[in-house]
Design a protein around this motif. Structure first.
Motif, PDB file in Angstrom:
ATOM      1  N   ILE A  67       0.882  -1.509   0.035  1.00 13.13           N
ATOM      2  CA  ILE A  67      -0.259   0.387  -0.576  1.00 13.13           C
ATOM      3  C   ILE A  67       0.815   1.070   0.282  1.00 13.13           C
ATOM      4  N   TYR A  68       2.183   1.286   0.787  1.00 13.56           N
ATOM      5  CA  TYR A  68       2.824   2.518   0.714  1.00 13.56           C
ATOM      6  C   TYR A  68       3.708   2.728  -0.357  1.00 13.56           C
ATOM      7  N   SER A  69       4.266   1.881  -1.348  1.00 11.45           N
ATOM      8  CA  SER A  69       4.387   1.860  -2.363  1.00 11.45           C
ATOM      9  C   SER A  69       4.247   1.659  -3.474  1.00 11.45           C
ATOM     10  N   ARG A  70       2.628   1.733  -3.244  1.00  8.38           N
ATOM     11  CA  ARG A  70       1.588   1.590  -4.681  1.00  8.38           C
ATOM     12  C   ARG A  70       1.014   2.919  -4.846  1.00  8.38           C
ATOM     13  N   LEU A  71       0.572   3.872  -2.979  1.00  3.43           N
ATOM     14  CA  LEU A  71      -0.001   5.271  -3.076  1.00  3.43           C
ATOM     15  C   LEU A  71       1.678   6.342  -2.841  1.00  3.43           C
ATOM     16  N   LYS A  72       3.078   5.641  -2.767  1.00  2.00           N
ATOM     17  CA  LYS A  72       3.832   6.610  -3.126  1.00  2.00           C
ATOM     18  C   LYS A  72       4.133   6.633  -4.216  1.00  2.00           C
ATOM     19  N   ALA A  73       3.909   6.326  -5.017  1.00  2.00           N
ATOM     20  CA  ALA A  73       3.756   5.751  -6.724  1.00  2.00           C
ATOM     21  C   ALA A  73       2.709   6.701  -7.223  1.00  2.00           C
ATOM     22  N   LYS A  74       1.772   6.860  -6.171  1.00  2.00           N
ATOM     23  CA  LYS A  74       0.737   8.181  -7.024  1.00  2.00           C
ATOM     24  C   LYS A  74       1.310   9.557  -6.671  1.00  2.00           C
ATOM     25  N   GLY A  75       2.325   9.708  -5.462  1.00  2.00           N
ATOM     26  CA  GLY A  75       2.445  10.432  -5.081  1.00  2.00           C
ATOM     27  C   GLY A  75       1.259  11.119  -3.740  1.00  2.00           C
ATOM     28  N   LEU A  76       0.980  10.225  -3.441  1.00  7.08           N
ATOM     29  CA  LEU A  76      -0.180  10.407  -2.044  1.00  7.08           C
ATOM     30  C   LEU A  76       0.761   9.927  -0.746  1.00  7.08           C
ATOM     31  N   GLU A  77      -0.303  10.362   0.515  1.00  6.17           N
ATOM     32  CA  GLU A  77       0.671   9.743   1.523  1.00  6.17           C
ATOM     33  C   GLU A  77       0.044   8.802   2.310  1.00  6.17           C
ATOM     34  N   MET A  78       0.261   7.976   3.610  1.00 12.15           N
ATOM     35  CA  MET A  78      -0.392   7.100   3.770  1.00 12.15           C
ATOM     36  C   MET A  78      -1.965   7.432   4.852  1.00 12.15           C
ATOM     37  N   ARG A  79      -1.586   8.776   5.403  1.00 10.53           N
ATOM     38  CA  ARG A  79      -3.180   9.106   5.292  1.00 10.53           C
ATOM     39  C   ARG A  79      -3.374  10.246   4.436  1.00 10.53           C
ATOM     40  N   ASP A  80      -4.946  10.662   4.560  1.00  3.58           N
ATOM     41  CA  ASP A  80      -4.895  11.948   3.722  1.00  3.58           C
ATOM     42  C   ASP A  80      -5.090  13.152   4.358  1.00  3.58           C
ATOM     43  N   GLY A  81      -5.167  14.379   4.066  1.00  2.00           N
ATOM     44  CA  GLY A  81      -6.118  15.893   5.122  1.00  2.00           C
ATOM     45  C   GLY A  81      -6.670  15.277   6.169  1.00  2.00           C
ATOM     46  N   THR A  82      -7.859  14.961   6.124  1.00  9.45           N
ATOM     47  CA  THR A  82      -8.524  14.795   7.309  1.00  9.45           C
ATOM     48  C   THR A  82      -8.197  13.651   8.159  1.00  9.45           C
ATOM     49  N   GLY A  83      -6.431  12.768   7.922  1.00 11.79           N
ATOM     50  CA  GLY A  83      -5.850  11.799   9.196  1.00 11.79           C
ATOM     51  C   GLY A  83      -7.189  10.906   9.292  1.00 11.79           C
ATOM     52  N   GLN A  84      -7.332  10.384   7.732  1.00 10.00           N
ATOM     53  CA  GLN A  84      -8.019   8.951   7.807  1.00 10.00           C
ATOM     54  C   GLN A  84      -6.462   7.879   7.101  1.00 10.00           C
ATOM     55  N   LYS A  85      -6.640   6.749   7.305  1.00  7.63           N
ATOM     56  CA  LYS A  85      -5.723   6.084   6.056  1.00  7.63           C
ATOM     57  C   LYS A  85      -6.678   5.760   5.275  1.00  7.63           C
ATOM     58  N   ALA A  86      -5.074   6.100   3.765  1.00  8.98           N
ATOM     59  CA  ALA A  86      -5.565   6.398   2.584  1.00  8.98           C
ATOM     60  C   ALA A  86      -5.464   4.456   2.207  1.00  8.98           C
ATOM     61  N   THR A  87      -7.092   4.323   1.321  1.00 12.06           N
ATOM     62  CA  THR A  87      -6.177   2.990   0.510  1.00 12.06           C
ATOM     63  C   THR A  87      -5.953   2.495  -0.245  1.00 12.06           C
ATOM     64  N   LEU A  88      -6.407   1.572  -0.896  1.00 11.27           N
ATOM     65  CA  LEU A  88      -6.416   1.032  -2.558  1.00 11.27           C
ATOM     66  C   LEU A  88      -7.424   0.672  -3.151  1.00 11.27           C
TER      67      LEU A  88
END
Length: 145
Positions: A67-88
């Motif tokens: 998940i971390y590598s895919r989010l990083k490849a998309k230029g996203l962080e592990m948590r979004d602006g609201t503090g929620q955990k980002a998902t795929l």
């Protein structure tokens, strides 16, 4: 379990293996054959606990890394602006699941072979214990008739 209990006790699921731990009942006059059966059951349960704890830890760690590598490849962080955990999305996670299962195929096959061997042994011992108990009951019944 209380001292007067005559049953196996099953606890809540283990946090690592997700299997429920078992405290096996030991009868006061356990025969050597019954002891072999109980010990075979205990060993099988311990093997299952070890395998699934290792497997689940590896799965969780690799999933987080994926998940971390895919989010990083998309230029996203592990948590979004609201503090929620980002998902795929489901398709991306399906890629991970397929890859994980493929990489661990041999481990699963070996586990399944070992599981069948252990359970065949347990079933065989259960049959022997049942036969000995039935013969003991028939002898007792014949003696008391």
């Amino acid at each position: 379990p209380p001292a007067h209990s005559r049953n196996d006790w099953i606890g809540p699921p283990d946090k690592h293996s997700n299997l429920r731990p078992v405290i096996f009942y030991v009868p006061p006059e356990e025969s050597p054959l019954e002891r072999r059966l109980r010990e075979a059951r205990q060993e099988a349960h311990a093997c299952d606990q070890r395998f699934w704890a290792r497997h689940n830890r590896a799965f969780s760690q690799e999933k987080e890394e994926f998940i971390y590598s895919r989010l990083k490849a998309k230029g996203l962080e592990m948590r979004d602006g609201t503090g929620q955990k980002a998902t795929l999305n489901a398709e991306e996670m399906a890629d991970f699941y397929k890859d994980f299962l493929s990489r661990n195929f041999r481990k699963h096959m070996q586990y399944n072979r070992d599981w069948y061997k252990r359970n065949f042994t347990i079933t065989f011992l259960m049959g022997q214990v049942a036969l000995v108990r039935a013969l003991r009951w028939l002898r007792w019944k014949k003696k008391n008739v």
